[in-house]
Structures are given as C-alpha cells and as structure tokens.
Write an enzyme that holds these catalytic residues in place. Structure first.
Site, PDB file in Angstrom:
ATOM      1  N   LYS A 184      51.333  28.575 -12.795  1.00 15.55           N
ATOM      2  CA  LYS A 184      49.983  28.757 -13.361  1.00 15.55           C
ATOM      3  C   LYS A 184      49.333  30.025 -12.818  1.00 15.55           C
ATOM      4  CE  LYS A 184      47.603  27.318  -9.534  1.00 15.55           C
ATOM      5  NZ  LYS A 184      46.372  27.802  -8.912  1.00 15.55           N
ATOM      6  N   THR A 241      42.883  27.858 -13.740  1.00 17.06           N
ATOM      7  CA  THR A 241      43.177  29.160 -13.148  1.00 17.06           C
ATOM      8  C   THR A 241      43.121  30.284 -14.174  1.00 17.06           C
ATOM      9  OG1 THR A 241      44.678  27.919 -11.709  1.00 17.06           O
ATOM     10  CG2 THR A 241      44.744  30.296 -11.538  1.00 17.06           C
ATOM     11  N   SER A 247      39.037  32.265  -9.928  1.00 14.63           N
ATOM     12  CA  SER A 247      40.486  32.454  -9.818  1.00 14.63           C
ATOM     13  C   SER A 247      40.831  33.859  -9.333  1.00 14.63           C
ATOM     14  CB  SER A 247      41.151  32.209 -11.176  1.00 14.63           C
ATOM     15  OG  SER A 247      42.500  32.626 -11.157  1.00 14.63           O
ATOM     16  N   ASN A 249      43.878  35.060  -9.033  1.00 16.29           N
ATOM     17  CA  ASN A 249      44.949  35.586  -9.871  1.00 16.29           C
ATOM     18  C   ASN A 249      44.398  36.114 -11.193  1.00 16.29           C
ATOM     19  OD1 ASN A 249      47.610  34.828  -8.379  1.00 16.29           O
ATOM     20  ND2 ASN A 249      46.319  33.021  -8.227  1.00 16.29           N
ATOM     21  N   VAL A 272      44.706  36.043  -0.697  1.00 21.98           N
ATOM     22  CA  VAL A 272      46.011  36.249  -1.323  1.00 21.98           C
ATOM     23  C   VAL A 272      45.995  35.753  -2.765  1.00 21.98           C
ATOM     24  CG1 VAL A 272      48.455  35.608  -1.249  1.00 21.98           C
ATOM     25  CG2 VAL A 272      47.217  36.057   0.881  1.00 21.98           C
TER      26      VAL A 272
END
Length: 326
Positions: A184, A241, A247, A249, A272
């Site tokens: 994801k 996400t 989120s 990412n 990260v």
C-alpha cells in the site's frame, strides 16, 4: 522498539491502558524528551504523551526481562535491531511486529526476517491496517488486524492493544496482512503523483482499484488469501494511505508529480517513507514470481530511473487493453 511516530503512538496507547511501557529510541535526544517532557518533538510533536510512558536509548535496558516486545523500527533496519535485541530477550516473550515493508536484498517480509533474527521466539504476531499515528494518538476510532501463525499469539496481541477507540481483529493470514501493509505504501506514492500532476478523483479511483488488483495478485502468489487483501490490512490501509493527507508516502508522490527530484524530497523529510525502499523489493519479488505489476514498475522507474510522473501515467494508460480480471 522504535520511537518514530507509529512506535510512539502505540507505546502511548499501552501506557494509557496501564501497562508498564518502555519505548526504545535510536536517537538519545528523543528518549530524553519523552522522559523529561512527555513529548516526542521529532516525530509526534503535537501530542502530549502519558506521563507513565518511559523511554530509553539503551537497547538492552529496553528488552531485558520484557514479557512483550513490540517491533516498530523502519523495516530496513528491523533485522539489525531485533537481532541485537534478541541477545537480551526472553525466548518466551510475545513479539508484536508493527513494521511494514519488504527487505531489499532478501526480498523477505517481516515474518521471515523476525524468524531468522529471533529463532528462539515462536510467539510472533503482526499488526497492520489503516492507522495514522497522529489519529491513534488523538484516540480517533480505528480498526486494525493482528495476524499470526499462532492463534494464541494473535489473541494475546488483540487483548493487548484493544481499547474503546482501537479495535483489533485477528487473522491467521500472515502473508496477506504483510503484503497488504507493504505494498500500500508503493501505491500511495503513485496516488500522490496523480494528485501532484493535477488530476482528479477519477484517476485516483482507478489507481487505487488497479493497485489493489496488483497487491492481490502478488499476495496470492505468496500464499495469501485474496479476501485478506479486501480487508483492513489490504483495501482499508490502501485507501487510507493513498488519500490521507498524513501519508508520508503519498506526500513523496505528490512532490514527484510536481517535478521534484527524489533525492531532494527525501532530503527534506524527517520520517521514513517505507514505500521508497519497498518499491524496489516489490518489483524484484513480482518478477521473481512472474506476477504482472505495472504500477509498481512505474513507481520504481520514477524513484530509481528518473522517469517523469506524466510519462509513467501515460505508460499505464496506453497499455494493451485487457479484461478487468486479467
């Protein structure tokens, strides 16, 4: 084990339940701030932590004698951290893994990594699902999955984390829960790129749906139950996400869509973004099992080959027409 935003939120949840909880931080200043100020200024700065939550930067002190160890380090350092921790841990300790990712070199998920890092521990469970750390810290209603090959371990993990705002379901499908939690993040980078390019809901919906199809194909190839990928650890976490403003990412993808270079994006981040490393291992894993994953391929190309986001999207749209089930 791990005082990032997610590790801190989970530790705080347990401390508020009344468990004697000690969080280990790699960064000494973070441990000191949690101890002295009841705050994590680097990773969860806007949250006042329970005063009963303790912190340390000593790995040995963190795990020695602990009946339960929660592993929440970034996935690419879990092997290193938990191998070292295993020197001091009890072989009978319950281990709950809340890290999401696939190792680059071994192409192993955290289940296999922990089995090698902690060969004496056979009670290991895996926590995953749609759960932003900040919202858990604010006690927003959240539902997650606790998976284990050991039913007793899954039930113990469920009882450990269950609260009036954090609902935990159990599962026996470790591969499904882990592949969902890992992939994801890669799809969220793609979804963010769509937004960064200025496209709308049609494009995002298509990306999420086809992303779920890719996740399911690889999951089944690795022995997962496809229904798991339609649940909290799959579709639930994917939707969160890919669309949520918290989120990390997705934010990487937004910046890529706006034309920023990945080195510059990562250089500006404190936390990260697991999907960056996972894109590489997911691509290799898909090729190893002969599973077609075009979105993963394009995300990899954006991250590691400098492919512009617009070109990546066009490559996906101009693929040969197929049946939706293919």
């Amino acid at each position: 084990m791990g005082a990032g935003s997610w590790g801190t939120a989970l530790a705080n949840l347990l401390a508020k339940k009344g468990y004697e909880t000690l969080v280990w931080s790699f960064e000494k200043d973070v441990a000191e701030a949690i101890e002295k100020e009841n705050r994590n200024p680097r990773y969860l700065s806007n949250t006042e932590l329970d005063p009963r939550l303790r912190a340390t930067s000593s790995l040995e002190d963190a795990v020695r004698g602990a009946p339960i160890v929660v592993s929440v380090s970034p996935s690419h350092v879990v092997r290193q951290v938990m191998t070292e921790a295993g020197r001091y841990m009890s072989g009978g300790a319950l281990v709950v893994s809340a890290s999401k990712g696939i190792e680059n070199d071994s192409l192993q998920m955290m289940d296999a990594v922990l089995a090698e890092a902690l060969p004496k521990n056979n009670r290991i469970a895996f926590l995953s699902g749609p759960s932003f750390a900040l919202e858990v810290a604010r006690e927003f209603p959240t539902a997650v999955t606790m998976a284990s090959h050991n039913a007793e371990a899954a039930e113990m993990g469920q009882e450990l984390f269950q609260t009036e705002y954090f609902r935990v379901y159990t599962s026996e499908d470790v591969p499904g829960v882990e592949i969902g939690g890992s992939l994801k993040n890669v799809m969220a980078i793609a979804s963010g790129a769509v937004d960064g390019l200025g496209y709308g809901h049609n494009t995002t919906a298509a990306l999420i749906t086809r992303g779920l199809a890719e996740m399911t194909r690889l999951g089944v190839a690795l022995g997962a139950d496809p229904m798991t990928l339609a649940g909290l650890a799959g579709m639930g976490d994917l939707i969160l996400t890919c669309t949520g403003g918290l989120s990390r990412n997705r934010s990487v993808g937004v910046a890529l869509g706006k034309g920023k270079k990945i080195a510059d994006i990562l250089g500006e981040m404190t936390m990260v973004a697991e999907g960056v490393k996972t894109a590489r291992s997911a691509r290799e894993l898909a090729r190893k099992h002969d599973v077609e994953m075009p979105i993963v391929e394009e995300v990899y190309a954006m991250l590691y080959e400098g492919r512009p986001a617009q070109e990546a999207l066009e490559n996906l749209m101009l693929r040969e027409p197929k049946s939706e089930r293919d």
